[in-house]
Motif scaffolding. Structure first.
Motif, PDB file in Angstrom:
ATOM      1  N   LEU A 103      12.738 -28.813 -14.357  1.00  0.00           N
ATOM      2  CA  LEU A 103      13.614 -28.192 -13.358  1.00  0.00           C
ATOM      3  C   LEU A 103      12.881 -27.039 -12.680  1.00  0.00           C
ATOM      4  CD1 LEU A 103      16.904 -27.990 -15.452  1.00  0.00           C
ATOM      5  CD2 LEU A 103      16.254 -29.739 -13.794  1.00  0.00           C
ATOM      6  N   PRO A 104      13.224 -26.750 -11.440  1.00  0.00           N
ATOM      7  CA  PRO A 104      12.628 -25.585 -10.771  1.00  0.00           C
ATOM      8  C   PRO A 104      13.005 -24.309 -11.519  1.00  0.00           C
ATOM      9  CG  PRO A 104      13.854 -26.949  -9.214  1.00  0.00           C
ATOM     10  CD  PRO A 104      14.115 -27.493 -10.577  1.00  0.00           C
ATOM     11  N   PRO A 105      12.184 -23.257 -11.441  1.00  0.00           N
ATOM     12  CA  PRO A 105      12.456 -22.030 -12.205  1.00  0.00           C
ATOM     13  C   PRO A 105      13.837 -21.426 -11.965  1.00  0.00           C
ATOM     14  CG  PRO A 105      10.269 -21.945 -11.251  1.00  0.00           C
ATOM     15  CD  PRO A 105      10.925 -23.178 -10.711  1.00  0.00           C
ATOM     16  N   ASP A 106      14.352 -21.517 -10.742  1.00  0.00           N
ATOM     17  CA  ASP A 106      15.654 -20.910 -10.467  1.00  0.00           C
ATOM     18  C   ASP A 106      16.826 -21.772 -10.945  1.00  0.00           C
ATOM     19  OD1 ASP A 106      15.013 -22.791  -8.521  1.00  0.00           O
ATOM     20  OD2 ASP A 106      16.224 -21.811  -6.985  1.00  0.00           O
ATOM     21  N   LEU A 107      16.566 -22.975 -11.439  1.00  0.00           N
ATOM     22  CA  LEU A 107      17.635 -23.854 -11.928  1.00  0.00           C
ATOM     23  C   LEU A 107      17.539 -24.139 -13.416  1.00  0.00           C
ATOM     24  CD1 LEU A 107      17.850 -26.536  -9.096  1.00  0.00           C
ATOM     25  CD2 LEU A 107      19.274 -24.526  -9.426  1.00  0.00           C
ATOM     26  N   ARG A 108      16.723 -23.417 -14.144  1.00  0.00           N
ATOM     27  CA  ARG A 108      16.505 -23.722 -15.563  1.00  0.00           C
ATOM     28  C   ARG A 108      17.773 -23.598 -16.405  1.00  0.00           C
ATOM     29  NH1 ARG A 108      10.585 -22.903 -16.110  1.00  0.00           N
ATOM     30  NH2 ARG A 108       9.957 -24.610 -14.758  1.00  0.00           N
ATOM     31  N   ASN A 109      18.659 -22.683 -16.079  1.00  0.00           N
ATOM     32  CA  ASN A 109      19.890 -22.516 -16.861  1.00  0.00           C
ATOM     33  C   ASN A 109      21.093 -23.206 -16.237  1.00  0.00           C
ATOM     34  OD1 ASN A 109      18.752 -21.007 -18.926  1.00  0.00           O
ATOM     35  ND2 ASN A 109      18.916 -19.134 -17.744  1.00  0.00           N
ATOM     36  N   MET A 110      20.908 -23.810 -15.086  1.00  0.00           N
ATOM     37  CA  MET A 110      22.027 -24.408 -14.353  1.00  0.00           C
ATOM     38  C   MET A 110      22.781 -25.481 -15.142  1.00  0.00           C
ATOM     39  SD  MET A 110      23.822 -24.169 -11.651  1.00  0.00           S
ATOM     40  CE  MET A 110      22.839 -23.217 -10.524  1.00  0.00           C
ATOM     41  N   PRO A 111      22.132 -26.383 -15.907  1.00  0.00           N
ATOM     42  CA  PRO A 111      22.911 -27.390 -16.640  1.00  0.00           C
ATOM     43  C   PRO A 111      23.934 -26.770 -17.592  1.00  0.00           C
ATOM     44  CG  PRO A 111      20.601 -27.975 -16.661  1.00  0.00           C
ATOM     45  CD  PRO A 111      20.691 -26.601 -16.064  1.00  0.00           C
ATOM     46  N   TRP A 112      23.577 -25.691 -18.258  1.00  0.00           N
ATOM     47  CA  TRP A 112      24.492 -25.042 -19.198  1.00  0.00           C
ATOM     48  C   TRP A 112      25.558 -24.249 -18.469  1.00  0.00           C
ATOM     49  CZ3 TRP A 112      19.359 -25.833 -19.776  1.00  0.00           C
ATOM     50  CH2 TRP A 112      18.993 -26.649 -20.835  1.00  0.00           C
ATOM     51  N   VAL A 113      25.197 -23.669 -17.339  1.00  0.00           N
ATOM     52  CA  VAL A 113      26.168 -22.909 -16.546  1.00  0.00           C
ATOM     53  C   VAL A 113      27.241 -23.849 -16.006  1.00  0.00           C
ATOM     54  CG1 VAL A 113      26.429 -21.573 -14.422  1.00  0.00           C
ATOM     55  CG2 VAL A 113      24.547 -21.080 -15.966  1.00  0.00           C
ATOM     56  N   ILE A 114      26.823 -24.996 -15.491  1.00  0.00           N
ATOM     57  CA  ILE A 114      27.786 -25.968 -14.972  1.00  0.00           C
ATOM     58  C   ILE A 114      28.647 -26.507 -16.101  1.00  0.00           C
ATOM     59  CG2 ILE A 114      28.006 -28.271 -13.955  1.00  0.00           C
ATOM     60  CD1 ILE A 114      25.682 -27.595 -12.148  1.00  0.00           C
ATOM     61  N   ASP A 115      28.067 -26.743 -17.274  1.00  0.00           N
ATOM     62  CA  ASP A 115      28.838 -27.252 -18.409  1.00  0.00           C
ATOM     63  C   ASP A 115      29.945 -26.289 -18.807  1.00  0.00           C
ATOM     64  OD1 ASP A 115      29.076 -29.418 -20.375  1.00  0.00           O
ATOM     65  OD2 ASP A 115      28.641 -27.846 -21.830  1.00  0.00           O
ATOM     66  N   GLN A 116      29.692 -24.995 -18.665  1.00  0.00           N
ATOM     67  CA  GLN A 116      30.700 -23.989 -18.999  1.00  0.00           C
ATOM     68  C   GLN A 116      31.760 -23.870 -17.912  1.00  0.00           C
ATOM     69  OE1 GLN A 116      28.316 -20.554 -19.653  1.00  0.00           O
ATOM     70  NE2 GLN A 116      27.568 -21.277 -21.625  1.00  0.00           N
ATOM     71  N   GLY A 117      31.432 -24.298 -16.694  1.00  0.00           N
ATOM     72  CA  GLY A 117      32.453 -24.353 -15.660  1.00  0.00           C
ATOM     73  C   GLY A 117      32.376 -23.295 -14.584  1.00  0.00           C
ATOM     74  N   ARG A 118      31.425 -22.384 -14.619  1.00  0.00           N
ATOM     75  CA  ARG A 118      31.372 -21.305 -13.623  1.00  0.00           C
ATOM     76  C   ARG A 118      29.945 -21.153 -13.113  1.00  0.00           C
ATOM     77  NH1 ARG A 118      30.726 -15.465 -14.690  1.00  0.00           N
ATOM     78  NH2 ARG A 118      31.258 -14.401 -12.776  1.00  0.00           N
ATOM     79  N   VAL A 119      29.766 -21.254 -11.802  1.00  0.00           N
ATOM     80  CA  VAL A 119      28.452 -21.125 -11.191  1.00  0.00           C
ATOM     81  C   VAL A 119      28.491 -19.969 -10.196  1.00  0.00           C
ATOM     82  CG1 VAL A 119      26.698 -22.260  -9.780  1.00  0.00           C
ATOM     83  CG2 VAL A 119      28.047 -23.600 -11.395  1.00  0.00           C
ATOM     84  N   ARG A 120      27.633 -18.974 -10.432  1.00  0.00           N
ATOM     85  CA  ARG A 120      27.480 -17.865  -9.473  1.00  0.00           C
ATOM     86  C   ARG A 120      26.122 -18.004  -8.816  1.00  0.00           C
ATOM     87  NH1 ARG A 120      29.820 -13.457  -8.506  1.00  0.00           N
ATOM     88  NH2 ARG A 120      27.991 -12.110  -8.618  1.00  0.00           N
ATOM     89  N   HIS A 121      26.104 -17.852  -7.505  1.00  0.00           N
ATOM     90  CA  HIS A 121      24.841 -18.007  -6.780  1.00  0.00           C
ATOM     91  C   HIS A 121      24.870 -17.170  -5.506  1.00  0.00           C
ATOM     92  CE1 HIS A 121      26.710 -20.610  -3.720  1.00  0.00           C
ATOM     93  NE2 HIS A 121      27.432 -21.057  -4.733  1.00  0.00           N
ATOM     94  N   PRO A 122      23.701 -16.814  -5.002  1.00  0.00           N
ATOM     95  CA  PRO A 122      23.665 -16.082  -3.736  1.00  0.00           C
ATOM     96  C   PRO A 122      24.097 -16.992  -2.588  1.00  0.00           C
ATOM     97  CG  PRO A 122      21.446 -16.541  -4.477  1.00  0.00           C
ATOM     98  CD  PRO A 122      22.365 -16.992  -5.568  1.00  0.00           C
ATOM     99  N   VAL A 123      24.778 -16.433  -1.621  1.00  0.00           N
ATOM    100  CA  VAL A 123      25.246 -17.199  -0.482  1.00  0.00           C
ATOM    101  C   VAL A 123      24.070 -17.423   0.467  1.00  0.00           C
ATOM    102  CG1 VAL A 123      26.822 -17.237   1.481  1.00  0.00           C
ATOM    103  CG2 VAL A 123      27.579 -16.309  -0.704  1.00  0.00           C
ATOM    104  N   PHE A 124      23.667 -18.669   0.634  1.00  0.00           N
ATOM    105  CA  PHE A 124      22.557 -19.045   1.508  1.00  0.00           C
ATOM    106  C   PHE A 124      21.319 -18.203   1.243  1.00  0.00           C
ATOM    107  CE2 PHE A 124      26.266 -20.546   3.857  1.00  0.00           C
ATOM    108  CZ  PHE A 124      25.927 -21.881   3.959  1.00  0.00           C
ATOM    109  N   GLY A 125      21.047 -17.922  -0.037  1.00  0.00           N
ATOM    110  CA  GLY A 125      19.837 -17.198  -0.411  1.00  0.00           C
ATOM    111  C   GLY A 125      19.923 -15.688  -0.255  1.00  0.00           C
ATOM    112  N   ASN A 126      21.045 -15.160   0.231  1.00  0.00           N
ATOM    113  CA  ASN A 126      21.221 -13.718   0.429  1.00  0.00           C
ATOM    114  C   ASN A 126      21.601 -13.088  -0.908  1.00  0.00           C
ATOM    115  OD1 ASN A 126      21.908 -11.130   1.124  1.00  0.00           O
ATOM    116  ND2 ASN A 126      23.430 -11.701   2.657  1.00  0.00           N
TER     117      ASN A 126
END
Length: 168
Positions: A103-126
Motif C-alpha cells: 500500500l502507498p505510505p499514506d494508506l498503510r492504516n486505511m484497512p483498519w480505519v475503514i474496518d472500524q467505521g470512521r475515516v478522517r482525511h484532508p479535503v482534497f489534500g488540504n
C-alpha cells in the motif's frame, strides 16, 4: 481487527509435513501447497470484494472542490494489498493477510480505519481542512473473515485427509 487469518502449525499439519518430507518427494509437497492455496483463495477473493464494495458516504458536497489530488482508486488499491501465503516447511499452513508494504505510505492504516467505521482525511489534500466519512460499522475484514474461515478450515481438513491417504 486481526491482521491476518492463519491456519498454521496444528499438530496434524506438522506430522503430515514431516511424513511428506520423508516419503512424498517434491511432487507431493507441490500438490499439497497448491491445494492449500486453493482452499484459501475463496476467502482472499471475498476480502477483496468486500473492500471494493465498502460504502464511504461523504458529508455532502460543498461549494468548494475540484479534482482529486490523487488518481489512484482507494478501494482497488486496498484490495491489492490482500495476500495469501502458504508454507509447507516447519510451520505448514495458509495465511490470508493485509500486506501493508503493497500500500502507498499514506494508506498503510486505511484497512483498519475503514474496518472500524470512521475515516478522517484532508479535503482534497488540504491539511487545514478535514472531513470525516463513516463506513458500515460491521467491518469489512472482521465479518468476511468470520464468514469465510470455517469454509477454509474444512477445505484444509479435506486436503489433509487426501494427502494422508496418499502417504499410507
Amino acid at each position: 481487527m486481526a491482521g491476518s487469518v492463519q491456519i498454521l502449525g496444528t499438530g496434524q499439519l506438522l506430522t503430515l509435513s514431516r511424513r511428506m518430507r520423508t516419503a512424498g518427494g517434491p511432487r507431493l509437497r507441490q500438490n499439497f501447497g497448491r491445494r492449500v492455496r486453493r482452499a484459501a483463495e475463496p476467502l482472499h477473493r471475498d476480502l477483496q470484494q468486500a473492500i471494493r464494495t465498502v460504502q464511504l458516504p461523504g458529508p455532502g458536497r460543498t461549494t468548494r472542490g475540484g479534482p482529486s489530488p490523487t488518481t489512484r482508486p482507494l478501494r482497488a488499491t486496498l484490495a491489492g494489498g490482500v495476500r495469501i501465503s502458504v508454507r509447507s516447511g516447519a510451520m505448514p499452513g495458509a495465511r490470508v493477510w493485509m500486506d501493508k508494504s503493497r500500500l502507498p505510505p499514506d494508506l498503510r492504516n486505511m484497512p483498519w480505519v475503514i474496518d472500524q467505521g470512521r475515516v478522517r482525511h484532508p479535503v482534497f489534500g488540504n491539511r487545514r481542512r478535514w472531513a470525516t466519512q463513516w463506513a458500515r460499522p460491521t467491518g469489512w475484514w472482521t465479518s468476511t473473515v468470520a464468514a469465510g474461515t470455517p469454509r477454509m478450515r474444512a477445505e484444509i481438513e479435506r486436503v489433509l485427509a487426501d494427502v494422508r491417504r496418499d502417504l499410507e
